[in-house]
Design a protein around this motif. Structure first.
Motif, PDB file in Angstrom:
ATOM      1  N   TYR A   1      -0.451   7.607 -10.887  1.00 48.59           N
ATOM      2  CA  TYR A   1      -0.384   7.584  -9.418  1.00 48.59           C
ATOM      3  C   TYR A   1       0.713   8.537  -8.946  1.00 48.59           C
ATOM      4  CZ  TYR A   1       0.946   5.517  -4.843  1.00 48.59           C
ATOM      5  OH  TYR A   1       1.277   5.298  -3.519  1.00 48.59           O
ATOM      6  N   ALA A   2       1.877   8.481  -9.581  1.00 48.40           N
ATOM      7  CA  ALA A   2       2.994   9.363  -9.214  1.00 48.40           C
ATOM      8  C   ALA A   2       2.608  10.827  -9.399  1.00 48.40           C
ATOM      9  CB  ALA A   2       4.226   9.028 -10.052  1.00 48.40           C
ATOM     10  N   PHE A   3       1.811  11.105 -10.425  1.00 48.23           N
ATOM     11  CA  PHE A   3       1.385  12.486 -10.666  1.00 48.23           C
ATOM     12  C   PHE A   3       0.464  12.956  -9.545  1.00 48.23           C
ATOM     13  CE2 PHE A   3      -1.359  15.718 -12.696  1.00 48.23           C
ATOM     14  CZ  PHE A   3      -0.378  16.627 -13.039  1.00 48.23           C
ATOM     15  N   ASP A   4      -0.435  12.072  -9.081  1.00 50.90           N
ATOM     16  CA  ASP A   4      -1.318  12.436  -7.966  1.00 50.90           C
ATOM     17  C   ASP A   4      -0.514  12.611  -6.679  1.00 50.90           C
ATOM     18  OD1 ASP A   4      -3.654  12.591  -9.401  1.00 50.90           O
ATOM     19  OD2 ASP A   4      -4.280  10.543  -8.986  1.00 50.90           O
ATOM     20  N   ILE A   5       0.508  11.771  -6.487  1.00 50.41           N
ATOM     21  CA  ILE A   5       1.391  11.924  -5.328  1.00 50.41           C
ATOM     22  C   ILE A   5       2.077  13.291  -5.398  1.00 50.41           C
ATOM     23  CG2 ILE A   5       3.542  11.115  -4.271  1.00 50.41           C
ATOM     24  CD1 ILE A   5       1.184   9.327  -3.563  1.00 50.41           C
TER      25      ILE A   5
ATOM     26  N   LYS B   1      -3.903  21.741 -14.760  1.00 58.73           N
ATOM     27  CA  LYS B   1      -5.087  22.594 -14.632  1.00 58.73           C
ATOM     28  C   LYS B   1      -6.305  21.829 -14.129  1.00 58.73           C
ATOM     29  CE  LYS B   1      -3.785  25.980 -18.192  1.00 58.73           C
ATOM     30  NZ  LYS B   1      -4.090  26.477 -19.564  1.00 58.73           N
ATOM     31  N   ALA B   2      -6.264  20.493 -14.266  1.00 63.68           N
ATOM     32  CA  ALA B   2      -7.402  19.667 -13.851  1.00 63.68           C
ATOM     33  C   ALA B   2      -7.607  19.761 -12.342  1.00 63.68           C
ATOM     34  CB  ALA B   2      -7.169  18.220 -14.267  1.00 63.68           C
ATOM     35  N   SER B   3      -8.863  19.710 -11.915  1.00 62.63           N
ATOM     36  CA  SER B   3      -9.162  19.802 -10.489  1.00 62.63           C
ATOM     37  C   SER B   3      -8.597  18.592  -9.749  1.00 62.63           C
ATOM     38  CB  SER B   3     -10.677  19.886 -10.276  1.00 62.63           C
ATOM     39  OG  SER B   3     -11.313  18.729 -10.789  1.00 62.63           O
ATOM     40  N   PHE B   4      -8.158  18.815  -8.531  1.00 57.54           N
ATOM     41  CA  PHE B   4      -7.586  17.742  -7.720  1.00 57.54           C
ATOM     42  C   PHE B   4      -8.044  17.928  -6.286  1.00 57.54           C
ATOM     43  CE2 PHE B   4      -3.998  16.280  -4.994  1.00 57.54           C
ATOM     44  CZ  PHE B   4      -4.101  14.918  -5.266  1.00 57.54           C
ATOM     45  N   ASN B   5      -8.705  16.903  -5.766  1.00 58.05           N
ATOM     46  CA  ASN B   5      -9.185  16.940  -4.388  1.00 58.05           C
ATOM     47  C   ASN B   5      -8.143  16.274  -3.502  1.00 58.05           C
ATOM     48  OD1 ASN B   5     -10.524  16.481  -1.915  1.00 58.05           O
ATOM     49  ND2 ASN B   5     -12.518  16.506  -2.952  1.00 58.05           N
ATOM     50  N   ALA B   6      -7.274  17.093  -2.931  1.00 51.22           N
ATOM     51  CA  ALA B   6      -6.165  16.573  -2.133  1.00 51.22           C
ATOM     52  C   ALA B   6      -6.666  15.800  -0.914  1.00 51.22           C
ATOM     53  CB  ALA B   6      -5.262  17.723  -1.698  1.00 51.22           C
TER      54      ALA B   6
ATOM     55  N   GLY C   1      -8.192  12.615  12.278  1.00 51.91           N
ATOM     56  CA  GLY C   1      -7.255  13.623  12.763  1.00 51.91           C
ATOM     57  C   GLY C   1      -5.801  13.320  12.458  1.00 51.91           C
ATOM     58  N   ARG C   2      -5.562  12.380  11.574  1.00 54.04           N
ATOM     59  CA  ARG C   2      -4.178  12.009  11.261  1.00 54.04           C
ATOM     60  C   ARG C   2      -3.553  12.955  10.237  1.00 54.04           C
ATOM     61  NH1 ARG C   2      -3.798   5.780   9.719  1.00 54.04           N
ATOM     62  NH2 ARG C   2      -5.708   6.257   8.539  1.00 54.04           N
ATOM     63  N   SER C   3      -2.240  12.961  10.240  1.00 48.97           N
ATOM     64  CA  SER C   3      -1.469  13.687   9.247  1.00 48.97           C
ATOM     65  C   SER C   3      -0.592  12.672   8.509  1.00 48.97           C
ATOM     66  CB  SER C   3      -0.612  14.758   9.933  1.00 48.97           C
ATOM     67  OG  SER C   3       0.007  15.575   8.950  1.00 48.97           O
ATOM     68  N   TYR C   4       0.256  13.133   7.627  1.00 52.36           N
ATOM     69  CA  TYR C   4       1.109  12.220   6.859  1.00 52.36           C
ATOM     70  C   TYR C   4       2.455  12.872   6.582  1.00 52.36           C
ATOM     71  CZ  TYR C   4      -0.843  15.191   3.186  1.00 52.36           C
ATOM     72  OH  TYR C   4      -1.242  16.272   2.450  1.00 52.36           O
ATOM     73  N   GLN C   5       3.419  12.025   6.264  1.00 54.93           N
ATOM     74  CA  GLN C   5       4.768  12.514   6.000  1.00 54.93           C
ATOM     75  C   GLN C   5       5.432  11.639   4.953  1.00 54.93           C
ATOM     76  OE1 GLN C   5       7.776  12.021   9.165  1.00 54.93           O
ATOM     77  NE2 GLN C   5       8.356  14.151   8.815  1.00 54.93           N
ATOM     78  N   PHE C   6       5.998  12.286   3.940  1.00 56.67           N
ATOM     79  CA  PHE C   6       6.737  11.555   2.911  1.00 56.67           C
ATOM     80  C   PHE C   6       8.176  11.362   3.356  1.00 56.67           C
ATOM     81  CE2 PHE C   6       3.359  13.639   0.391  1.00 56.67           C
ATOM     82  CZ  PHE C   6       2.851  12.530  -0.263  1.00 56.67           C
ATOM     83  N   GLY C   7       8.806  10.336   2.800  1.00 56.32           N
ATOM     84  CA  GLY C   7      10.195  10.079   3.145  1.00 56.32           C
ATOM     85  C   GLY C   7      10.986   9.553   1.967  1.00 56.32           C
ATOM     86  N   PRO C   8      12.327   9.653   2.063  1.00 54.08           N
ATOM     87  CA  PRO C   8      13.196   9.162   0.978  1.00 54.08           C
ATOM     88  C   PRO C   8      13.622   7.711   1.222  1.00 54.08           C
ATOM     89  CG  PRO C   8      14.504  10.344   2.578  1.00 54.08           C
ATOM     90  CD  PRO C   8      13.087  10.359   3.094  1.00 54.08           C
ATOM     91  N   SER C   9      14.438   7.201   0.334  1.00 56.03           N
ATOM     92  CA  SER C   9      14.989   5.847   0.494  1.00 56.03           C
ATOM     93  C   SER C   9      16.243   5.723  -0.344  1.00 56.03           C
ATOM     94  CB  SER C   9      13.968   4.791   0.066  1.00 56.03           C
ATOM     95  OG  SER C   9      14.553   3.497   0.076  1.00 56.03           O
TER      96      SER C   9
ATOM     97  N   ARG D   1       0.968  15.995  -6.829  1.00 50.73           N
ATOM     98  CA  ARG D   1       0.015  17.064  -6.532  1.00 50.73           C
ATOM     99  C   ARG D   1      -0.312  17.116  -5.037  1.00 50.73           C
ATOM    100  NH1 ARG D   1      -4.730  17.370 -10.962  1.00 50.73           N
ATOM    101  NH2 ARG D   1      -4.969  15.140 -10.506  1.00 50.73           N
ATOM    102  N   LEU D   2      -0.360  15.932  -4.403  1.00 53.83           N
ATOM    103  CA  LEU D   2      -0.576  15.903  -2.949  1.00 53.83           C
ATOM    104  C   LEU D   2       0.628  16.527  -2.244  1.00 53.83           C
ATOM    105  CD1 LEU D   2      -2.347  14.980  -0.565  1.00 53.83           C
ATOM    106  CD2 LEU D   2      -1.104  12.806  -0.596  1.00 53.83           C
ATOM    107  N   PHE D   3       1.821  16.185  -2.691  1.00 52.47           N
ATOM    108  CA  PHE D   3       3.055  16.734  -2.127  1.00 52.47           C
ATOM    109  C   PHE D   3       3.108  18.247  -2.322  1.00 52.47           C
ATOM    110  CE2 PHE D   3       7.510  18.016  -2.802  1.00 52.47           C
ATOM    111  CZ  PHE D   3       8.098  17.571  -1.627  1.00 52.47           C
ATOM    112  N   ASP D   4       2.581  18.702  -3.424  1.00 48.67           N
ATOM    113  CA  ASP D   4       2.619  20.121  -3.794  1.00 48.67           C
ATOM    114  C   ASP D   4       1.564  20.940  -3.057  1.00 48.67           C
ATOM    115  OD1 ASP D   4       4.306  21.677  -5.301  1.00 48.67           O
ATOM    116  OD2 ASP D   4       2.970  21.799  -7.015  1.00 48.67           O
ATOM    117  N   ASN D   5       0.552  20.260  -2.521  1.00 53.13           N
ATOM    118  CA  ASN D   5      -0.531  20.943  -1.818  1.00 53.13           C
ATOM    119  C   ASN D   5      -0.148  21.230  -0.370  1.00 53.13           C
ATOM    120  OD1 ASN D   5      -3.614  21.280  -2.773  1.00 53.13           O
ATOM    121  ND2 ASN D   5      -2.568  19.819  -4.080  1.00 53.13           N
TER     122      ASN D   5
END
Length: 265
Positions: free
Chosen positions: A214-218, A159-164, A232-240, A220-224
């Motif tokens: 940190y993982a929780f913020d990741i 419920k806490a605010s998160f600035n993605a 003007g950059r974007s980002y992409q997560f990946g597996p390993s 929330r970013l992933f969920d946004n």
């Protein structure tokens, strides 16, 4: 004297202890109500000069006081006789903890004595009969209460605010520093665990913002929805395939994801 509700030789769990305690508590409450009633009666009688009735009531007060002392003594003996180490060591506490997680819908992985209830880490310390949530000791040997605390904490975090946008930009700065330090070309995939060290370079600050936070913020970013980073950059997560470099996260719906890398492009 109140007889125990468990058989000799059985491991007493917390709810059994609590059930026996409640019997004493009910009896104690009743006696204390009588004490309060007699005390008020004596005070009123002494104020009006009725010393004779006061003598009678103080005699009753003395008798009830003895009964209170007896109940308190039995209550103390019950609590003192609870073998917390045996409860934890036997695996009964863990069994009930996992059952409560299933009942309350709290995702849990791991094995005794360490469990992850994202984003919390729960550690059972048998030697000292203690339970830790992350690095904080919690005075709680009741599985249902502990899981309720965990679930409440999770709900509060979500419920806490998160600035993605802000977090993505801070992560991008750490990413750029890591590229320079590791001599990697722009747009390279970097481990999220590596970026954490650049995001929080000083170890003393990692106590306030550990890797689970940190993982929780990741998560929330992933969920946004995707946000645009400065430039003007974007980002992409990946597996390993390297599980040691993977962050296990849960999205808002409770689905499990394993993220290892990120790249900004």
């Amino acid at each position: 004297m109140i007889l125990p509700m468990y058989s000799e030789g059985e491991v007493m769990d917390y709810d059994t202890l609590y059930g026996e305690y409640l019997v004493f508590e009910k009896s104690l409450k009743e006696k204390l109500k009588t004490v309060t009633k007699l005390q008020k009666s004596v005070a009123k009688q002494m104020e009006s000069g009725d010393v004779f009735r006061s003598v009678s009531d103080t005699a009753s007060l003395n008798q009830v006081g003895g009964e209170v002392e007896s109940i308190a003594g039995e209550m103390h003996a019950l609590l003192e006789g609870f073998d917390a180490r045996e409860y934890l060591e036997s695996g009964l506490f863990t069994e009930q903890l996992l059952a409560e997680c299933a009942k309350k819908g709290v995702d849990v992985i791991g094995s005794f004595p360490v469990f992850e209830m994202f984003p919390y880490t729960v550690r059972i310390d048998v030697e000292n009969q203690e339970v830790f949530v992350d690095r904080k000791k919690v005075s709680c040997l009741r599985p249902s209460a502990l899981v309720s605390t965990i679930k409440g904490g999770q709900e509060k975090l979500y419920k806490a605010s998160f600035n993605a946008t802000q977090f993505a930009n801070e992560l991008a700065v750490a990413y750029d520093l890591a590229l320079l330090s590791l001599n990697k070309p722009a747009g390279s995939d970097l481990y999220l665990t590596t970026l954490y060290k650049y995001l929080v370079p000083m170890s003393r600050f990692r106590k306030d913002y550990d890797q689970q936070s940190y993982a929780f913020d990741i998560a929330r970013l992933f969920d946004n929805e995707m946000v645009e980073v400065k430039g003007g950059r974007s980002y992409q997560f990946g597996p390993s395939r390297n599980s040691n470099k993977t962050l296990r996260i849960l999205d808002r719906s409770g689905a499990e994801h394993f993220l290892a890398t990120i790249r900004f492009f």
